[in-house]
Design a protein around this motif. Structure first.
Motif, PDB file in Angstrom:
ATOM      1  N   THR A 234      -5.833 -16.159 -26.037  1.00  0.00           N
ATOM      2  CA  THR A 234      -5.702 -15.194 -27.134  1.00  0.00           C
ATOM      3  C   THR A 234      -5.962 -15.837 -28.486  1.00  0.00           C
ATOM      4  N   GLU A 238      -8.752 -14.736 -31.266  1.00  0.00           N
ATOM      5  CA  GLU A 238      -8.434 -14.478 -32.667  1.00  0.00           C
ATOM      6  C   GLU A 238      -9.321 -15.299 -33.597  1.00  0.00           C
ATOM      7  N   GLN A 382      -2.958  -8.292 -30.375  1.00  0.00           N
ATOM      8  CA  GLN A 382      -4.068  -7.554 -30.982  1.00  0.00           C
ATOM      9  C   GLN A 382      -3.752  -6.100 -31.300  1.00  0.00           C
TER      10      GLN A 382
END
Length: 661
Positions: A234, A238, A382
């Motif tokens: 993740t 990002e 998110q």
């Protein structure tokens, strides 16, 4: 303190079970989710304050349990209520009669919401914004359950390389084991080469992967937890790493750090507050003259935060941030304690939310895999789920679908609920977790290299804390936080200059009579150094051979051997990068030998076996030290660099110092 932490963890287990039992009762699940967050906040208080506030901590945990008992109720799960009551009794020592619920007591708001907190003046103690996440204590490092299973590996050509905290932890471990590489978090060819040299030096098969058993041997730590692996993927999606800031491209003001902490929603303020709490004054140090303006901006209303962010954002879609703001964020993001703060919040807030969503939408009884956990962690970072999305996801979870098919259904729901301009991006990102492959932001991913195999995970896997946070947050910083100036070592020039270098021995070693020599040779061989030998690292110094200091030096004690590994790695890299022979002048010094040498520092780094004085056949001390400073600036080490008329001193003391002798 350890007992209370264990009781908090027990409460988490009970409440997660209650969350599953309350499927379809949104008010109950929301109450349980609030209790889970309160537990995370309380743990942070305890880790920071220790046992000094023992009575207050017990009272706070008792209050949380009272609220939880009132929320769960007997009609949800009678036995879980009884379990919570029994736990409350052990915590407080006061029993709760069967069928009776203790009225909830006000829980002290010791951790105010991020948007309402404050950063202290430089040097002050700030409020706690997130709990400390600490690796589980224990004796020794547990052996992995699957020793041959790869933890991470070099991605095949054309695929996105593994990036993030797990790679940084690996690189820092390699540095400590004699491989001088930049801890940039990118598992590319350089890191793969360092892994292979370490594998070869330790009689292991050379591959482009690190297995679980190799990880434990190399790092001395347990293998990365499921949280660590999910965070890696993740955080790469990002794209902001530990130290990058991007502008107001998405109407969130500025976005900074590992998982994109944003200005508008208060997460950036919460993070900076935590960084300040870990090391008071560090925010002011990083931002300098910008500090007062930063403090003002953090407390502005959302619309004004966006307006301000537009003044420092530029370029296509306002992605870039103007100087000197960009450099200030880069600096604070490079501090090791800022890495810790980011990983703490990534777990205490977003991982807890992900576990709640996993329980809510993938009911107990359905198979759960590492990709399910990764999917919901990515969603917690998110996406904000609306009431309609929540209902649709619950409906999907209640069907007979499992595994990839269920994750595909979830992906469609979440993408359809996103803003139109982001729907394609969200769908591609979520679909990467459906089968473990996909394309995100134009890069092709195969999550097998990142440690994912769609394998079943247990409750223990989901509850496991980060096993790499201590290693990552003990790493070097590209910014100098030490004092650059005169150093005690600076007076040693006359004592070392002109000394004979360590001889290059051929055949039988002059050190062979030392009882620990075979063991030391094995230790150095295990470092995988390309040029420097064990005999060179045992050179006792020219003044030990004759004169008033004759015979006063000794071989380095075994407990100090690991200290020389990163220093030797730096000099070994220098020798190979400059393609010039290096001659070692001074390495270890005993107390007696160091005291005998005129002008020596009373607490010389040589006495800790952390320093090397050397000369090279080509170039000069200025050129050698300049190269060393580029290594230090890239984060390969933190230590001292002393430039003398005829040689250079380098050490890996852990803080930076420069001097001229």
């Amino acid at each position: 303190m350890d007992q209370l932490i264990a009781q908090i963890e027990e409460a988490r287990v009970r409440l997660r079970a209650a969350f599953s039992a309350a499927a379809g009762k949104q008010d109950v699940q929301q109450g349980i989710q609030k209790s889970l967050q309160d537990l995370a906040d309380l743990q942070g208080q305890i880790e920071l304050a220790g046992v000094m506030n023992a009575a207050a901590n017990v009272s706070a945990l008792t209050s949380i349990l009272d609220k939880a008992i009132a929320v769960v109720r007997y009609d949800i799960s009678g036995f879980l209520v009884e379990d919570l009551k029994a736990l409350r009794q052990r915590v407080s020592g006061v029993s709760v009669p069967a069928g009776e619920v203790v009225p909830p007591q006000p829980f002290p708001d010791t951790n105010p919401p991020a948007a309402g907190g404050t950063l202290p003046a430089p040097g002050g103690n700030g409020p706690v914004a997130a709990p400390v996440i600490v690796t589980t204590p224990g004796v020794g490092t547990p052996q992995p359950a699957n020793p041959d299973r790869p933890v991470i590996s070099l991605s095949p050509s054309g695929l996105r390389r593994v990036n993030g905290p797990v790679v940084i932890a690996l690189q820092l471990a390699l540095i400590r084991n004699g491989q001088a590489i930049e801890p940039d978090g990118d598992f590319g060819g350089i890191t793969a080469g360092a892994v292979q040299r370490w594998q070869a030096a330790n009689a292991l098969v050379q591959t482009n992967a690190v297995t679980e058993s190799e990880w434990v041997k190399l790092t001395g730590c347990p293998v990365p937890s499921l949280f660590d692996l999910c965070l890696g993927v993740t955080s790469d999606f990002e794209g902001t790493k530990f130290d990058r800031v991007v502008g107001n491209f998405d109407d969130q003001g500025l976005t900074f750090g590992l998982i994109g902490f944003t200005l508008v929603n208060g997460e950036l303020k919460a993070l900076l507050t935590r960084i300040e709490a870990l090391k008071p004054g560090s925010v002011a140090i990083a931002f300098g003259a910008l500090y007062p303006e930063l403090m003002t901006v953090l407390d502005l209303p959302g619309a004004q935060k966006q307006q301000w962010a537009n003044t420092v954002s530029f370029g296509p879609n306002r992605m870039e941030v103007a100087e000197p703001w960009k450099k200030a964020f880069l600096r604070i993001g490079s501090f090791p304690h800022a890495r810790r703060a980011q990983m703490e919040r990534a777990r205490s807030v977003y991982w807890e939310k992900a576990l709640g969503d996993l329980d809510r939408f993938v009911p107990m009884g359905k198979p759960r895999t590492d990709l399910d956990a990764a999917f919901w962690y990515d969603t917690s970072v998110q996406n904000s789920l609306s009431a309609n999305e929540t209902q649709l996801l619950s409906t999907a979870g209640a069907t007979s679908l499992t595994g990839p098919a269920l994750r595909e259904r979830f992906s469609q729901v979440i993408a359809n609920g996103s803003l139109g301009r982001w729907q394609d991006d969200v769908l591609k990102r979520k679909r990467t977790f459906v089968g473990g492959t996909g394309t995100v932001h134009g890069s092709a991913y195969d999550l097998a290299a990142w440690g994912f195999a769609d394998r079943s995970v247990s409750a223990a896997d989901l509850a496991a804390p980060s096993s790499i946070i201590d290693l990552v947050s003990s790493g070097t910083s590209g910014w100098n936080e030490g004092t650059l100036g005169p150093d005690a070592e600076a007076s040693e020039g006359p004592a070392v200059e002109g000394s004979s270098p360590a001889p290059v021995l051929v055949g039988n070693s002059a050190h062979a009579g030392w009882a620990l020599y075979p063991k030391f040779v094995s230790f150095v061989d295990g470092l995988g150094l390309r040029s420097i030998t064990a005999d060179e690292l045992l050179f006792l110094g020219a003044q030990n051979e004759s004169g008033s200091c004759h015979g006063l030096n000794t071989y380095p004690p075994e407990e100090l051997w690991p200290n020389i590994a990163p220093t030797a790695a730096i000099v070994d890299k220098l020798r190979n990068d400059l393609a010039q022979p290096v001659h070692l002048l001074s390495i270890y010094r005993s107390l007696a030998y160091n005291s005998c040498i005129q002008g020596s520092a009373a607490h010389s780094q040589h006495m800790q076996y952390r320093a090397i004085d050397f000369v090279m056949d080509g170039g000069n001390p200025i050129s050698w030290s300049t190269k060393l400073k580029t290594y230090r600036a890239s984060g390969m080490f933190r230590g001292g660099i002393g430039v003398y008329r005829g040689f250079v001193h380098v050490d890996t003391r852990g803080s930076d110092a420069d001097w001229t002798g």
